[in-house]
Design an enzyme around this catalytic site. Structure first.
Site, PDB file in Angstrom:
ATOM      1  N   GLY A 125      -1.640 -15.699   0.703  1.00  0.00           N
ATOM      2  CA  GLY A 125      -2.865 -16.361   0.598  1.00  0.00           C
ATOM      3  C   GLY A 125      -2.442 -17.841   0.515  1.00  0.00           C
TER       4      GLY A 125
ATOM      5  N   GLY B 150      -8.988 -22.129   3.146  1.00  0.00           N
ATOM      6  CA  GLY B 150      -9.910 -22.120   4.233  1.00  0.00           C
ATOM      7  C   GLY B 150      -9.698 -21.115   5.360  1.00  0.00           C
TER       8      GLY B 150
ATOM      9  N   LEU C 189      -9.991 -17.634   5.562  1.00  0.00           N
ATOM     10  CA  LEU C 189     -10.514 -16.744   4.599  1.00  0.00           C
ATOM     11  C   LEU C 189      -9.866 -15.231   4.501  1.00  0.00           C
ATOM     12  CD1 LEU C 189     -14.290 -17.430   5.670  1.00  0.00           C
ATOM     13  CD2 LEU C 189     -13.074 -18.485   4.066  1.00  0.00           C
ATOM     14  N   ALA C 190      -9.335 -14.722   5.981  1.00  0.00           N
ATOM     15  CA  ALA C 190      -8.931 -13.489   5.813  1.00  0.00           C
ATOM     16  C   ALA C 190      -7.388 -13.754   4.879  1.00  0.00           C
ATOM     17  CB  ALA C 190      -8.316 -13.193   7.220  1.00  0.00           C
TER      18      ALA C 190
ATOM     19  N   ASN D 271       0.472 -22.415  17.231  1.00  0.00           N
ATOM     20  CA  ASN D 271       0.491 -23.577  16.366  1.00  0.00           C
ATOM     21  C   ASN D 271       1.771 -24.201  16.723  1.00  0.00           C
ATOM     22  OD1 ASN D 271      -1.000 -21.413  14.162  1.00  0.00           O
ATOM     23  ND2 ASN D 271      -2.083 -23.741  14.893  1.00  0.00           N
TER      24      ASN D 271
ATOM     25  N   ARG E  65       3.841 -24.236   6.662  1.00  0.00           N
ATOM     26  CA  ARG E  65       3.623 -24.507   7.960  1.00  0.00           C
ATOM     27  C   ARG E  65       4.537 -25.544   8.422  1.00  0.00           C
ATOM     28  NH1 ARG E  65      -0.125 -21.433  11.578  1.00  0.00           N
ATOM     29  NH2 ARG E  65       2.203 -21.381  12.406  1.00  0.00           N
TER      30      ARG E  65
ATOM     31  N   GLU F 111      -2.030 -29.324  14.712  1.00  0.00           N
ATOM     32  CA  GLU F 111      -1.863 -27.929  14.557  1.00  0.00           C
ATOM     33  C   GLU F 111      -1.452 -27.183  16.038  1.00  0.00           C
ATOM     34  OE1 GLU F 111      -2.490 -25.929  11.501  1.00  0.00           O
ATOM     35  OE2 GLU F 111      -1.931 -28.068  10.861  1.00  0.00           O
TER      36      GLU F 111
ATOM     37  N   HIS G  96      -9.078 -23.435  12.789  1.00  0.00           N
ATOM     38  CA  HIS G  96      -8.756 -23.871  14.113  1.00  0.00           C
ATOM     39  C   HIS G  96      -9.564 -23.561  15.180  1.00  0.00           C
ATOM     40  CE1 HIS G  96      -4.237 -23.151  12.585  1.00  0.00           C
ATOM     41  NE2 HIS G  96      -4.322 -24.174  12.624  1.00  0.00           N
TER      42      HIS G  96
ATOM     43  N   ASP H  96      -9.349 -22.445  18.058  1.00  0.00           N
ATOM     44  CA  ASP H  96      -9.341 -21.029  18.631  1.00  0.00           C
ATOM     45  C   ASP H  96      -9.759 -19.830  17.857  1.00  0.00           C
ATOM     46  OD1 ASP H  96      -7.113 -20.470  16.778  1.00  0.00           O
ATOM     47  OD2 ASP H  96      -5.577 -20.370  18.003  1.00  0.00           O
TER      48      ASP H  96
ATOM     49  N   CYS I 209      -3.834 -16.272  18.220  1.00  0.00           N
ATOM     50  CA  CYS I 209      -3.088 -17.017  17.486  1.00  0.00           C
ATOM     51  C   CYS I 209      -1.390 -16.663  17.781  1.00  0.00           C
ATOM     52  CB  CYS I 209      -3.157 -16.662  16.123  1.00  0.00           C
ATOM     53  SG  CYS I 209      -4.736 -17.398  15.585  1.00  0.00           S
TER      54      CYS I 209
HETATM   55  O1  SUG Z   1      -1.857 -21.399   9.444  1.00  0.00           O
HETATM   56  N1  SUG Z   1      -1.964 -18.079   8.278  1.00  0.00           N
HETATM   57  C1  SUG Z   1      -1.783 -18.985   9.375  1.00  0.00           C
HETATM   58  C2  SUG Z   1      -2.617 -18.595  10.339  1.00  0.00           C
HETATM   59  C3  SUG Z   1      -2.666 -19.088  11.653  1.00  0.00           C
HETATM   60  C4  SUG Z   1      -3.492 -18.754  12.796  1.00  0.00           C
HETATM   61  N2  SUG Z   1      -3.384 -19.419  13.716  1.00  0.00           N
HETATM   62  C5  SUG Z   1      -4.330 -19.885  14.847  1.00  0.00           C
HETATM   63  N3  SUG Z   1      -5.413 -19.678  14.635  1.00  0.00           N
HETATM   64  N4  SUG Z   1      -3.861 -20.339  15.866  1.00  0.00           N
HETATM   65  C6  SUG Z   1      -2.569 -20.487   8.860  1.00  0.00           C
HETATM   66  O2  SUG Z   1      -3.413 -20.469   8.133  1.00  0.00           O
HETATM   67  C7  SUG Z   1      -1.396 -17.286   6.006  1.00  0.00           C
HETATM   68  C8  SUG Z   1       0.178 -16.897   5.507  1.00  0.00           C
HETATM   69  C9  SUG Z   1      -0.097 -16.167   3.931  1.00  0.00           C
HETATM   70  O3  SUG Z   1      -1.184 -16.636   3.284  1.00  0.00           O
HETATM   71  O4  SUG Z   1       0.778 -15.511   3.649  1.00  0.00           O
HETATM   72  C10 SUG Z   1      -1.162 -18.112   7.265  1.00  0.00           C
HETATM   73  O5  SUG Z   1      -0.463 -19.098   6.896  1.00  0.00           O
END
Ligand code: SUG
Length: 438
Positions: free
Chosen positions: A18, A22, A24-25, A109, A137, A173, A246, A248, A364
């Site tokens: 987590g 922003g 959500l998943a 990214n 990141r 990004e 993002h 995408d 992604c």
């Molecule tokens: O940057 N999730 C990544 C997901 C990146 C998705 N990439 C694109 N949309 N291109 C992020 O939010 C979550 C890792 C965690 O919660 O353990 C994370 O970094």
């Protein structure tokens, strides 16, 4: 020219911590026990599937995690065990989770890309993303620069640029905010952004906007693009507040087709008019309005995070996450896209659920790099995917990866040692001497 999809191999410390506000998943699945082995095998299965369609497929290696060097730079000292245990006591384990994230798997990214056909000097340009909006990141950028410099090593053909100077002003990004479209009228790069560094543009209220307009403008310069062939649309703040951190998450494009939700960009109709004006009647656009597909369903299903790929026959396929199949409005939208007169001839669903739980769908997981045949032949390392490499990677994953990883396991120095051993071995498999050197 054919697009090579560089997928990130899921790393041995894949978890659900987590970490991204922003997203959500990722927030919803925080604290769940992960299965890095299954996640990595899921990634290989996707690559195998895409490669079987006749699409050029390649891999990028995972990064060494936990990032013990970062912890040492933050003042933790002693042997690995002492460093990990001390870091685990900070902020309820949050810091350790941040430096352990396998987030480099989302290679969309990793960098922003311009093919040689579009650049002033006729070379392929890649700008490594600084990812400085999210601490976990941002740790990726230096290693990504080494990996991309090792693969795109031929300076006569490739230019790999350092990440933009990190900070509030130039938050970048990567290709997650880039869409390249092309017709016989030419090509056009959309370099989208979510906020202006000076606050002189509408901004989301609930969730952070990551990419700055200033970063996107710097990317256009570094990529050596003709300014007439670039647009800088703003991500709709309502889209970001709905979970589209993002571009995408709400839009995907390839060659002469753009598929988007109306919340992808501010004033989406104006963006469409500009695209039609520059790219002419060969451009196909499919836009989902809220009445057809709610923002919640779009973000929940990640239907726009499908890979849109050109097949060997010149037609296209959409590779969507299985969550889009089980979300009725998303599935209906996809069926409409396939039925309409546009280049899409096939719709496929892939299961990348372990990645989806962290907010990362099929698109992604890949960095799309359009290459001429001779440029593809000039890549260094054994990065192009075929069944044999797939088999070796699966065996390597089964040998080295755990099938259960909880937050408390991150303090285990054996996990760090295991990951290092795995990456050193991967150096040999990929003939890419960047990992063992760490
Ligand atoms: O940057 N999730 C990544 C997901 C990146 C998705 N990439 C694109 N949309 N291109 C992020 O939010 C979550 C890792 C965690 O919660 O353990 C994370 O970094």
């Amino acid at each position: 020219m054919a697009t090579v999809c560089f997928d990130g191999i899921v790393g041995p410390t894949h978890g659900h911590a987590g970490l991204s506000a922003g997203n959500l998943a990722a927030t919803r699945h925080a604290g769940e026990i992960a299965n890095p082995r299954a996640a990595a095998l899921e990634g290989i299965a996707k690559m195998r599937f895409v490669a079987k369609l006749g699409v050029r497929q390649a891999v990028l290696p995972p990064q060494p995690r936990p990032e013990l060097d970062a912890l040492r730079r933050l003042g933790f000292s002693g042997d690995d065990r002492a460093v990990l245990e001390a870091a685990a006591r900070v902020d309820g384990g949050r810091l350790l989770a941040l430096v352990s994230s396998a987030s480099a798997m989302w290679t969309a990214n990793a960098a922003t890309v311009a093919p040689s056909s579009d650049t002033a000097d006729g070379r392929v340009h890649l700008v490594v993303a600084n990812l400085c909006s999210m601490f976990h990141r941002s740790l990726e950028a230096p290693f990504t620069a080494r990996v991309l410099s090792a693969i795109f090593a031929d300076p006569a053909r490739f230019a790999v640029h350092e990440p933009l100077p990190a900070g509030e002003y130039f938050s970048d990004e990567g290709a997650a905010n880039q869409i390249r479209l092309a017709t016989r009228a030419g090509s056009l790069h959309l370099l989208a952004w979510g906020r202006s560094a000076f606050g002189d543009a509408p901004a989301p209220r609930l969730h952070p906007a990551r990419q700055t307009r200033q970063a996107s403008e710097a990317l256009a310069r570094l990529l050596a693009l003709d300014p007439a062939r670039v647009l800088f649309p703003e991500q709709d703040p309502a889209g970001i507040d709905g979970g589209a951190f993002h571009t995408d998450v709400l839009a995907v494009g390839n060659a002469n087709l753009l598929i988007a939700h109306e919340r992808a960009f501010c004033d989406v109709d104006r963006v469409i008019d500009q695209l039609r004006e520059r790219l002419g009647p060969e451009l196909f656009i499919a836009v989902a309005r809220e009445g057809e597909l709610s923002l919640d369903d779009a973000v929940g299903s990640y239907v726009f995070n499908s890979e849109l790929v050109t097949l060997p026959n010149g037609r296209m396929a959409l590779i969507a996450p299985s969550e889009a199949d089980s979300t009725p409005a998303a599935r209906r939208f996809l069926d409409r896209v396939v039925a309409e007169p546009n280049p899409v001839e096939a719709l496929h669903f892939v299961d990348v659920n372990a990645s989806m739980k962290n907010g990362g769908g099929p698109a992604c997981l890949r960095l799309a790099v359009p290459l001429e045949a001779e440029e593809e032949r000039a890549l260094s390392g054994r990065v192009l995917f075929d069944d044999e490499l797939g088999d070796e990677l699966e065996a390597w994953i089964s040998r080295h990866y755990r099938d259960r990883l909880a937050a408390k396991d991150l303090t285990d120095p054996e996990l760090a040692a295991e990951s290092r051993r795995a990456l050193v071995e991967l150096d040999n498999i990929l003939s890419l001497p960047v990992l063992g050197a760490c």
